[in-house]
Design a protein around this motif. Structure first.
Motif, mmCIF file in Angstrom:
data_model
loop_
_atom_site.group_PDB
_atom_site.id
_atom_site.type_symbol
_atom_site.label_atom_id
_atom_site.label_comp_id
_atom_site.label_asym_id
_atom_site.label_seq_id
_atom_site.Cartn_x
_atom_site.Cartn_y
_atom_site.Cartn_z
ATOM 1 N N LEU B 266 0.867 -1.181 0.000
ATOM 2 C CA LEU B 266 0.000 0.000 0.000
ATOM 3 C C LEU B 266 0.900 1.226 0.000
ATOM 4 O O LEU B 266 1.804 1.334 0.825
ATOM 5 N N SER B 267 0.628 2.119 -0.942
ATOM 6 C CA SER B 267 1.451 3.318 -0.998
ATOM 7 C C SER B 267 0.546 4.529 -0.938
ATOM 8 O O SER B 267 -0.377 4.669 -1.736
ATOM 9 N N VAL B 268 0.781 5.402 0.027
ATOM 10 C CA VAL B 268 -0.098 6.539 0.267
ATOM 11 C C VAL B 268 0.659 7.813 -0.063
ATOM 12 O O VAL B 268 1.788 8.010 0.390
ATOM 13 N N LYS B 269 0.021 8.671 -0.903
ATOM 14 C CA LYS B 269 0.706 9.908 -1.310
ATOM 15 C C LYS B 269 -0.227 11.107 -1.114
ATOM 16 O O LYS B 269 -1.283 11.172 -1.715
ATOM 17 N N GLY B 270 0.207 12.024 -0.273
ATOM 18 C CA GLY B 270 -0.486 13.310 -0.127
ATOM 19 C C GLY B 270 -1.922 13.192 0.325
ATOM 20 O O GLY B 270 -2.761 14.025 -0.027
ATOM 21 N N LEU B 271 -2.237 12.173 1.103
ATOM 22 C CA LEU B 271 -3.624 11.966 1.519
ATOM 23 C C LEU B 271 -4.027 13.027 2.548
ATOM 24 O O LEU B 271 -3.343 13.236 3.545
ATOM 25 N N SER B 272 -5.148 13.703 2.305
ATOM 26 C CA SER B 272 -5.597 14.761 3.217
ATOM 27 C C SER B 272 -7.102 14.730 3.366
ATOM 28 O O SER B 272 -7.829 14.363 2.436
ATOM 29 N N ARG B 273 -7.555 15.116 4.546
ATOM 30 C CA ARG B 273 -8.980 15.351 4.777
ATOM 31 C C ARG B 273 -9.095 16.435 5.828
ATOM 32 O O ARG B 273 -8.819 16.216 7.007
ATOM 33 N N GLY B 274 -9.489 17.607 5.381
ATOM 34 C CA GLY B 274 -9.685 18.750 6.287
ATOM 35 C C GLY B 274 -8.475 18.965 7.164
ATOM 36 O O GLY B 274 -7.322 18.875 6.722
ATOM 37 N N GLN B 275 -8.742 19.249 8.440
ATOM 38 C CA GLN B 275 -7.652 19.449 9.388
ATOM 39 C C GLN B 275 -7.185 18.108 9.962
ATOM 40 O O GLN B 275 -6.098 18.009 10.505
ATOM 41 N N ALA B 276 -8.022 17.096 9.845
ATOM 42 C CA ALA B 276 -7.777 15.850 10.572
ATOM 43 C C ALA B 276 -6.544 15.112 10.038
ATOM 44 O O ALA B 276 -5.735 14.619 10.811
ATOM 45 N N VAL B 277 -6.436 15.040 8.724
ATOM 46 C CA VAL B 277 -5.291 14.369 8.115
ATOM 47 C C VAL B 277 -4.740 15.290 7.033
ATOM 48 O O VAL B 277 -5.482 15.716 6.153
ATOM 49 N N GLN B 278 -3.461 15.623 7.136
ATOM 50 C CA GLN B 278 -2.885 16.539 6.167
ATOM 51 C C GLN B 278 -1.655 15.931 5.539
ATOM 52 O O GLN B 278 -0.674 15.653 6.209
ATOM 53 N N ASN B 279 -1.732 15.734 4.204
ATOM 54 C CA ASN B 279 -0.579 15.337 3.402
ATOM 55 C C ASN B 279 0.162 14.135 3.978
ATOM 56 O O ASN B 279 1.348 14.209 4.292
ATOM 57 N N ALA B 280 -0.560 13.031 4.118
ATOM 58 C CA ALA B 280 0.080 11.824 4.653
ATOM 59 C C ALA B 280 0.773 11.066 3.528
ATOM 60 O O ALA B 280 0.186 10.846 2.462
ATOM 61 N N ASN B 281 2.035 10.705 3.739
ATOM 62 C CA ASN B 281 2.794 9.920 2.766
ATOM 63 C C ASN B 281 3.465 8.765 3.483
ATOM 64 O O ASN B 281 4.183 8.979 4.450
ATOM 65 N N PHE B 282 3.200 7.557 3.028
ATOM 66 C CA PHE B 282 3.959 6.421 3.575
ATOM 67 C C PHE B 282 3.690 5.176 2.747
ATOM 68 O O PHE B 282 2.768 5.146 1.928
ATOM 69 N N ASP B 283 4.542 4.184 2.940
ATOM 70 C CA ASP B 283 4.359 2.891 2.286
ATOM 71 C C ASP B 283 4.155 1.831 3.354
ATOM 72 O O ASP B 283 4.713 1.928 4.441
ATOM 73 N N LEU B 284 3.347 0.842 3.005
ATOM 74 C CA LEU B 284 3.176 -0.302 3.899
ATOM 75 C C LEU B 284 3.599 -1.547 3.123
ATOM 76 O O LEU B 284 3.138 -1.770 2.005
ATOM 77 N N ARG B 285 4.489 -2.327 3.727
ATOM 78 C CA ARG B 285 5.028 -3.478 3.007
ATOM 79 C C ARG B 285 4.418 -4.780 3.501
ATOM 80 O O ARG B 285 3.873 -4.846 4.605
ATOM 81 N N GLY B 286 4.541 -5.787 2.680
ATOM 82 C CA GLY B 286 4.092 -7.106 3.105
ATOM 83 C C GLY B 286 4.962 -7.620 4.248
ATOM 84 O O GLY B 286 6.152 -7.328 4.299
#
Lengths: 449, 503
Positions: B266-286
């Motif tokens: 799973l690879s997450v890039k620039g995920l945001s929602r309002g003030q709660a989550v701002q610009n989240a970036n990370f990878d999740l590996r097996g």
């Protein structure tokens, strides 16, 4: 502990059935009296009289009073006698006046009257005592009736059928309502939808032929009534699920709109120009079984299987138990909510057709306040208004408890005001008992735990 | 002893040989405890050990079958909650009993409003409320409705309410379960302050470090009996407490595992929602456990909900095995093998009024359908396999899930996702409110899952848990991922805290 738990569940599950049986026993005892028999036994008895006790070459008159059990008895005896080759048997279903006319006819024909066979209410006619006086020719004629027996009015076949006819509409709509209430919703519109469905189907029939309309037209009429109500249910469910509006308010609005539409459809008048096939739905028989009974069995069977053995049935319980948890588990909550209101609408539509068929007319003001009886049936049947639990078959029992109480009180000649009071009390007590069952027994419940 | 004045030597509360049975269960088999004014008693035990029953006996909810309760040497019969309250006992439950739509002042005086000529005397109520909150060192807006207050603030209102009713004994049931570390420290300071005022505290918690740091005496319950009463708290170790609670020795808190990290799932890039989550970036590996630490409200749960499709992201992208995905709702995430074990098991994870097997089956019904109809036998068999492998304690598979202990509830949630064959599992506070023994089992399960190549995202407020279990740790603060710690097990709580609190 396990054994204890299971016994408790069992008692709770069958509690309503026991209550219904107890009511039936109670009303049977209270309406017990000596009466002229009916049913197969009586038919057999009278046939035996015709075969063996009456002269074969003479006329035998089979008499029944119109619109009573004795009519059915007379028809059955007549049919069987003709089948057995007694061609001189004559049937009369009517009033004492009709009997005199027939007797006059027989005298004119100079026919020999071998005997008269009758039963039930017709056996109580006063004319029988005066036959010797008024018709000296028939002075010695034998009048045979089935032997008397001790039997409750409540358990007569005709009364049991009357109970079914009285409750069939409410019971069928209560299926939809059970589904809605299991999702923790409510549908107040069903009473108005009965009227709307009735006037739509009757209007379609009226426009496409009126009293001369064919069976296909009647089917089309019923179908359009049912589908219109289903569509309205779908829209109400859509509002509830999509915009999270409270079901109480949405269906309250729909209730008023549907009633208004029903009045607008007929201009406020009722429609009674319908063909005989219109009445077949609720008053006819298939293979000797009344359609109402068949409908109840088939629809309840299907609903029971749907709720206990299919994916969407399980989803309905899940949405009522905890909508958010269900959503986070992958249940299509919106679709489930829309579905239950659609089913409720369809059931109300079918109920409307049945009601119109039962009374052979459709009026925009019919089935007033039926939604409350429907909700009462569901609640008495053990479905909790807080959602997540309930059984379709419980609702059937609930509906019958209400119908049996009403019917029993009618038989006992109790005033309608008293009946209303009693019925209200029964509903409150049923909910109390259900609550007590949930909290694990009457004692704990009274202790307030 | 009888009728002696309440001096320091006489316990303010003494419960002796309390026995309480419910149909089929003996919940308390002779429990004793004592407590003096100005003391804090740590009451610990696994779930089902009898803590809540004992507290309910003290709160007047359950009348014990036998045994006596003495308040300052005087025998009392606490027949109802109101009698218990008038005896100066206040109980602060895990689920608060505040009226959410009333403000903090109204809640404070609910049922004992200050009146003048029959009308509520707002001014004197406000004044007393202000004094109370000041004494607790919290500034709380008196006009805010309680549902708009934070958990810590609501707790303060509960404590203030206890003080307003002149409570001499305050019972706190898992008070820190939903608090951040900062708020916990503040609560502990408040408790110290209450002790100085001569108020006796009963402190129930699964967090043994807290109990050890604040308690003057500790009572350990197991299976409805008192197994230890310890007054020399400084001489007790956490390990010792755990052994008392579970009745056997535990070698280690977190089971060992040799990670074999696979490719990025799973690879997450620039995920945001309002003030709660701002610009989240990370990878999740097996094969990896990725821990997410941070204070309550730092956006951990919100991030998890975005990944699961429970909420919609404003911007940003997620790729799963190299393929861009956008989940409209949880159904699609579940179909792609992502599942979320929610923080709030009771409200979001389970349908408490339904049976264990029904909860288990809910996301898996398609598997159990044969010719339109559900094959309930197949469903049951499948669940029974998990009952064995996960050691779920149920009296029968159709037991109502609301009657299970927290650990077993969590295992039912886990079973339903395992059957669904999820391979990205998001655990949000998986061990909250779960006792030590069951915690260890859940850690073992997490290790088994990643050993099988699945990926785990582990959100927890317990820093030791995040450190003990994770291969990598993300630290969140105010909706942002503040930093990433590569070697999870090599870090310290201080290092994480400094990231979570400040840059």
């Amino acid at each position: 502990m396990k054994i204890f738990g299971i016994t408790k569940i069992r008692l709770g599950d069958y509690g309503m059935v026991l209550a219904l049986l107890a009511l039936c026993v109670l009303f049977s005892l209270l309406t017990l009296k000596r009466q002229s028999g009916d049913g197969f036994q009586a038919v057999a008895e009278l046939i035996n009289v015709i075969e063996n006790k009456l002269p074969k070459e003479q006329v035998v008159l089979v008499v029944g009073a119109v619109n009573t059990d004795s009519a059915a008895l007379a028809e059955a005896v007549y049919a069987e006698a003709r089948e057995k080759g007694f061609e001189r048997t004559r049937l009369l279903v009517g009033s004492p006046r009709d009997l005199r006319l027939v007797l006059d006819e027989l005298i004119e024909e100079e026919a020999f009257l071998g005997g008269i066979v009758t039963g039930g209410d017709a056996a109580k006619w006063l004319v029988w005592d005066q036959i010797g006086q008024n018709y000296p020719a028939f002075a010695g004629v034998r009048i045979a009736t089935p032997s008397e027996r001790l039997w409750p009015d409540f358990l007569k076949a005709s009364n049991l059928l009357a109970i079914v006819e009285r409750i069939v509409v409410i019971a069928i709509i209560a299926i939809g309502m059970t589904l809605v209430i299991i999702t923790a919703g409510i549908d107040l519109s069903v009473g108005s939808l009965i009227a709307l469905s009735a006037v739509i189907s009757a209007s379609v029939v009226q426009i496409l032929g009126g009293p001369e309309a064919s069976g296909w037209v009647v089917a089309l009429g019923f179908l359009s009534g049912i589908l219109s109500c289903g569509l309205i249910g779908l829209m109400a469910g859509g509002l509830v699920s999509r915009f999270k509006l409270p079901a109480f308010i949405v269906t309250l609005g729909v209730m008023m709109m549907a009633r208004g539409l029903a009045f607008m459809t007929t201009g406020g008048f009722s429609i009674d120009q319908v063909p005989d096939s219109f009445v077949w739905l609720a008053q006819g028989r298939l293979a000797g079984i009344p359609n109402t009974v068949l409908l109840l069995l088939v629809i309840y069977g299907a609903a029971h299987v749907f709720m206990t053995r299919t994916r969407y049935g399980r989803y309905i319980y899940a949405v009522g138990g905890n909508a958010e948890a269900a959503r986070l588990t992958g249940v299509p909550v919106g679709a489930v909510v829309a579905l239950v209101y659609t089913v409720s609408g369809l059931a109300a539509g079918l109920g409307g057709c049945l009601q119109a068929s039962l009374v052979r007319a459709a009026a925009p003001n019919m089935a007033n306040m039926y939604e409350l009886y429907v909700i009462a049936a569901v609640v008495v049947g053990g479905t909790s208004l807080s959602g997540g639990s309930g059984k379709v078959l419980g609702t059937l029992i609930g509906a019958f408890i209400i119908a049996v109480i009403q019917n029993g009180m009618n038989l006992l000649g109790i005033q309608s005001y008293t009946q209303m009071f009693t019925l209200g009390g029964v509903i409150v007590i049923a909910v109390l008992l259900d609550k007590a069952r949930q909290s694990g027994g009457i004692r704990q419940f009274l202790a307030g735990n | 002893m009888i009728d002696s004045p309440a001096d320091f030597e006489t316990p303010i509360l003494e419960m002796r040989d309390i026995v309480k049975s419910f149909p089929g269960v003996k919940a308390l088999k002779g429990v004793s405890l004592e407590l003096r004014s100005g003391e804090a008693l740590g009451l610990i035990g696994e779930n089902g050990a009898g803590k809540s029953t004992l507290i309910k006996a003290l709160g007047g909810v359950h009348l014990p079958d036998s045994g006596d309760i003495r308040l300052a040497g005087r025998e009392v019969s606490l027949r109802s909650p109101s009698i218990s309250q008038s005896e100066g006992i206040a109980i602060i439950h895990q689920e608060f009993s505040l009226a959410p739509n009333l403000n903090s002042r109204e809640n404070l005086f609910l049922g004992k409003e200050k009146t003048q000529y029959g009308f509520i005397d707002y001014r004197s109520e406000e004044e007393q409320a202000r004094i109370l909150f000041e004494s607790l060192g919290m500034k709380i807006d008196l006009d805010r409705r309680c549902c708009d207050l934070t958990v810590a603030e609501q707790q303060t209102v509960e404590i203030a309410r206890a003080l307003a009713s002149d409570a001499r004994i305050i019972v706190m049931d898992e008070p820190t379960a939903a608090l951040s570390q900062q708020e916990v420290d503040k609560l502990l300071a408040i408790i110290e302050d209450l002790k100085r005022k001569g108020i006796a505290i009963i402190y129930i918690s699964h967090r043994l470090e807290e109990v050890l740091s604040l308690a003057d005496r500790i009572t350990v319950l197991r299976d409805g009996e008192t197994v230890a009463e310890e007054t020399n708290v400084s001489g007790v170790s956490k390990k010792q407490l755990i052994e008392w609670m579970v009745g056997r020795s535990l070698d280690e808190e977190f089971p060992k595992r040799n990670p074999t990290i696979g490719p990025v799932r799973l690879s997450v890039k620039g995920l945001s929602r309002g003030q709660a989550v701002q610009n989240a970036n990370f990878d999740l590996r097996g094969g990896e456990v990725l821990g997410i630490a941070g204070l309550v409200g730092s956006g951990r749960t919100e991030l998890a909900r975005l990944l699961f499709g429970a909420d919609k992201a404003d911007t940003g992208s997620v790729t799963l095995d190299g393929e861009a995905v956008e989940f409209e709702n949880p159904r699609y995430a579940i179909e792609r093998g992502i599942c979320l074990l929610t923080e709030d098991r009771k409200e979001q994870g389970l349908i408490l009024v339904h049976s264990a097997v029904e909860n288990f089956g809910l996301p898996n019904l398609k598997v159990f359908v044969r010719n339109v109809l559900l094959d309930q036998g197949k469903e049951r068999t499948a669940f029974e396999a998990y009952v064995d492998s996960l050691k779920i304690k149920v009296s029968s598979v159709s037991q109502q899930v609301g009657n299970l202990s927290g650990g077993n509830q969590q295992k039912v949630v886990l079973a339903k996702w395992l059957q669904r064959n999820a391979d990205i599992l998001i655990f949000d506070e998986p061990t909250r409110g779960i006792d030590v023994g069951a915690k260890y089992e859940i850690y073992l399960l997490i290790n088994q899952l990643v050993a099988a190549g699945k990926s785990v995202l582990l959100i927890s407020s317990e820093l030791s848990e995040v450190i003990g279990m994770s291969d990598r740790i993300l630290v969140m603060r105010e909706g942002r991922i503040q930093g990433e710690i590569e070697n999870g097990q090599g870090t310290t709580q201080e290092a994480i805290l400094s990231m979570a609190l400040d840059t």
